[in-house]
Design an enzyme around this catalytic site. Structure first.
Site, short mmCIF file in Angstrom:
data_model
loop_
_atom_site.label_atom_id
_atom_site.label_comp_id
_atom_site.label_asym_id
_atom_site.label_seq_id
_atom_site.Cartn_x
_atom_site.Cartn_y
_atom_site.Cartn_z
N LYS A 93 0.83 -1.21 0.00
CA LYS A 93 0.00 0.00 0.00
C LYS A 93 0.86 1.26 0.00
CE LYS A 93 -4.11 -2.05 2.04
NZ LYS A 93 -3.56 -3.31 2.63
P1 BMP Z 1 -8.32 -10.83 7.09
O1 BMP Z 1 -9.05 -11.72 6.07
O2 BMP Z 1 -7.57 -11.62 8.11
O3 BMP Z 1 -9.21 -9.78 7.67
O4 BMP Z 1 -7.17 -10.07 6.28
C1 BMP Z 1 -7.45 -9.19 5.22
C2 BMP Z 1 -6.17 -8.75 4.54
O5 BMP Z 1 -6.52 -7.91 3.42
C3 BMP Z 1 -5.21 -7.97 5.40
O6 BMP Z 1 -3.89 -8.35 5.05
C4 BMP Z 1 -5.45 -6.51 5.01
O7 BMP Z 1 -4.26 -5.75 5.09
C5 BMP Z 1 -5.93 -6.62 3.57
N1 BMP Z 1 -6.92 -5.59 3.15
C6 BMP Z 1 -8.16 -5.47 3.76
O8 BMP Z 1 -8.49 -6.22 4.67
N2 BMP Z 1 -9.03 -4.50 3.32
C7 BMP Z 1 -8.75 -3.64 2.30
O9 BMP Z 1 -9.57 -2.82 1.93
C8 BMP Z 1 -7.50 -3.77 1.67
C9 BMP Z 1 -6.60 -4.76 2.09
O10 BMP Z 1 -5.45 -4.89 1.47
#
Ligand code: BMP
Length: 259
Positions: A93
């Site tokens: 990002k």
């Molecule tokens: P999780 O499924 O454990 O919540 O992880 C989601 C992942 O996607 C994290 O690595 C986060 O940085 C990324 N992410 C997100 O959750 N929402 C966004 O809008 C953009 C992302 O990159």
């Protein structure tokens, strides 16, 4: 429109080489699952990928959370990518001026440009950020996924910001792998990938603002590649869980292309 097109057809029209490869891998392995390996130990990440590698098309990393990051880890990560035929997305990002981002992309401890097939980038600083990534020399083919929307509660992205992000991407067709977003932000170029995070079957949200949708829902909303992190990584049996997500996602996609 793109929602009815199979991934192998989308690959044919992709102008970015990473998007083309990704669509091809998805069609070949029959998976549109991306695993987000948000673990802090390199051994844990490599062990997890040995188990789930065959079920994913893309592996999303946050290398700056790894406590024992080293070049050997990168070598092993690349070997797994070759063995299981998946691509690597560093979810960095980037969000600074072009000159700084160019350095962050290729220098420092992580040397992201040397191993990541694609990276995530915020459009906030303006076009210079894409110009910088486009011109930074890299041994590999490269791709950018622009953040057009976010999954988190109360994020400050507006519909106008999203539209302007789509317009910005149009100027760099060879660099753009696609968008990170929650909805279908554009139908203009079926060669671009819609990557959607914020997916889990267990819960509707976490306690730090993350909001989850179901796999079926995000595919309906235009997701091509679906990111699952803790839904798999924090489960008792990540391999079983990866297969479960993979199957639901592939079924939803198959239904979508049938119209
Ligand atoms: P999780 O499924 O454990 O919540 O992880 C989601 C992942 O996607 C994290 O690595 C986060 O940085 C990324 N992410 C997100 O959750 N929402 C966004 O809008 C953009 C992302 O990159």
């Amino acid at each position: 429109n793109r929602l009815n097109m199979p991934y192998e057809k989308r690959a044919e029209v992709s102008r970015n080489s990473i998007a083309k490869q990704l669509f091809t891998i998805m069609a070949t392995k029959k998976t549109n699952l991306c695993i987000s390996v948000d673990l802090t130990s390199s051994i844990q990440i490599l062990n997890l990928l040995e188990k789930v590698g065959e079920h994913v098309c893309l592996v999303k990393t946050h290398v700056d959370i790894i406590e024992d990051f080293n070049t050997n880890f990168v070598e092993q990560l690349k070997q797994l990518a070759t063995k299981f035929n998946f691509l690597l997305l560093e979810d960095r990002k980037f969000a600074d001026i072009g000159n700084t981002v160019s350095l962050q992309y290729s220098k420092g401890v992580y040397k992201i440009s040397e191993w990541a097939d694609c990276v995530t980038v915020h459009s906030l600083p303006g076009e210079g950020i894409l110009k910088a990534l486009n011109s930074t020399s890299s041994d590999k083919n490269k791709g950018v996924l622009l953040l057009a929307e976010m999954s988190s509660e109360g994020n400050l992205i507006t519909p106008d910001y999203t539209k302007a992000t789509v317009r910005m991407a149009e100027k760099y067709p060879q660099l753009m792998t696609g968008f990170v977003c929650q909805n279908a932000v554009t139908f203009d170029d079926p060669g671009l990938v819609q990557l959607t995070p914020g997916v889990q079957l267990e819960k509707p949200k976490d306690n730090l603002g993350q909001v989850y949708n179901t796999p079926e829902k995000v595919i309906e909303n235009g997701a091509d590649v679906v990111v699952v992190g803790r839904g798999i990584v924090a489960s008792k049996n990540p391999e079983t869980e990866a297969v479960l997500y993979k199957n639901i996602l592939w079924k939803s996609y198959s239904k979508r292309i049938m119209g």
